[in-house]
Scaffold this active site. Structure first.
Site, short mmCIF file in Angstrom:
data_model
loop_
_atom_site.label_atom_id
_atom_site.label_comp_id
_atom_site.label_asym_id
_atom_site.label_seq_id
_atom_site.Cartn_x
_atom_site.Cartn_y
_atom_site.Cartn_z
N SER A 14 -49.36 -61.56 86.36
CA SER A 14 -50.14 -62.03 85.21
C SER A 14 -50.79 -63.37 85.54
CB SER A 14 -49.24 -62.20 83.99
OG SER A 14 -48.67 -60.98 83.60
N ASN A 27 -49.07 -67.18 85.41
CA ASN A 27 -47.61 -67.13 85.58
C ASN A 27 -47.22 -67.87 86.85
OD1 ASN A 27 -44.91 -66.44 86.00
ND2 ASN A 27 -45.17 -64.41 85.11
N TYR A 73 -52.92 -57.22 75.22
CA TYR A 73 -52.73 -57.58 76.62
C TYR A 73 -51.60 -56.76 77.24
CZ TYR A 73 -51.82 -60.62 80.66
OH TYR A 73 -51.64 -61.10 81.92
N ALA A 109 -52.46 -53.01 77.78
CA ALA A 109 -53.33 -52.74 78.93
C ALA A 109 -52.53 -52.64 80.23
CB ALA A 109 -54.38 -53.84 79.04
N GLU A 110 -51.38 -53.30 80.30
CA GLU A 110 -50.54 -53.27 81.50
C GLU A 110 -49.58 -52.09 81.52
OE1 GLU A 110 -48.64 -57.16 81.27
OE2 GLU A 110 -49.88 -57.82 82.96
N TYR A 138 -40.19 -56.57 88.40
CA TYR A 138 -40.43 -57.86 87.76
C TYR A 138 -39.16 -58.66 87.92
CZ TYR A 138 -42.99 -60.92 84.54
OH TYR A 138 -43.68 -61.97 83.99
#
Length: 240
Positions: free
Chosen positions: A37, A40, A176, A179-180, A200
């Protein structure tokens, strides 16, 4: 019910596939997806190099996908005029891509793709997955609650301490996140790989929803998820 994380420890990172199924996808070693992102600070150039080099030891291919959709909206709902929001977002997105490309180059490994999220926006698979996400947000209370919690966490880094997001800010954050989400649902379908693990550095609120329940919107059979945590201070190990 959230399943217990399975811990698989290697030299530089500790990998924790979310479930038995995610662990099996991990063991196949087909593909690792790293999502980045803009803004980040966790994903420094050095961290990306370390992730890529480590990932290529255990996976046939690694792709890095960075978010470049709805970034301007985050600035707009925080009071920036539309034109300035676009400029700030563009600057942040370009800086993110440069950081990724330099990290990949520093890693010195082949088989690594770098993609903007917008590259997939007009593909049939991405549009279908976005439609499924939109439907789940409207119809699935469990999914929406987890998505809102995830959006609130994302917004927390952009708002003053202890400030609660407004309705507009939360809606922008959800856009947002939405969309990911296709890359948490079906990276194999999006990138044409046999199976894939999205990683992640923390477990996300939507992880148990997409990977742990037996109803509603869930990840594709070939999609896994793992928390990938550094075991040592970030530094680029010598080439294998």
């Amino acid at each position: 019910m959230t399943e217990t994380l399975l811990s698989t420890t290697f030299s530089t990172f500790q990998a924790l596939p979310f479930s038995d199924r995610c662990h099996r996808v991990w063991q196949r070693g087909d593909h690792l997806l790293v999502g980045v992102s803009p803004g980040n600070s966790y994903f420094s150039q050095l961290r990306i190099a370390q992730l890529v080099r480590w990932g290529r030891q255990f996976f046939d291919a690694v792709d890095v996908v960075y978010a470049d959709l709805h970034v301007d909206t985050q600035y707009a709902v925080n009071g920036y005029p539309a034109e300035l929001a676009l400029r700030r977002a563009g600057k942040e997105i370009k800086a993110t891509r440069r950081r990724i490309e330099r990290g990949v180059a520093l890693a010195g490994r082949g088989g690594v793709g770098v993609h903007a999220l917008s590259e997939f926006a007009d593909t049939a698979v991405y549009r279908r997955l976005c439609g499924e996400v939109a439907a789940a947000l409207d119809e699935d209370a469990e999914f929406r609650a987890a998505a809102e919690l995830m959006a609130a966490g994302f917004l927390a880094s952009r708002l003053p301490e202890d400030e609660t997001p407004t309705a507009d800010q939360l809606a922008a954050g959800l856009g947002y996140i939405a969309a990911e989400l296709p890359f948490f649902l079906d990276t194999p379908g999006l990138l044409g790989v046999e199976s894939s693990v999205s990683c992640y550095h923390v477990e996300l609120p939507l992880t148990p929803v997409l990977f742990g329940r037996d109803h509603g919107l869930r990840a594709a059979p070939g999609q896994g998820y793992a928390v990938l945590r550094p075991r040592v201070a970030p530094q680029l190990a010598s080439a294998a």
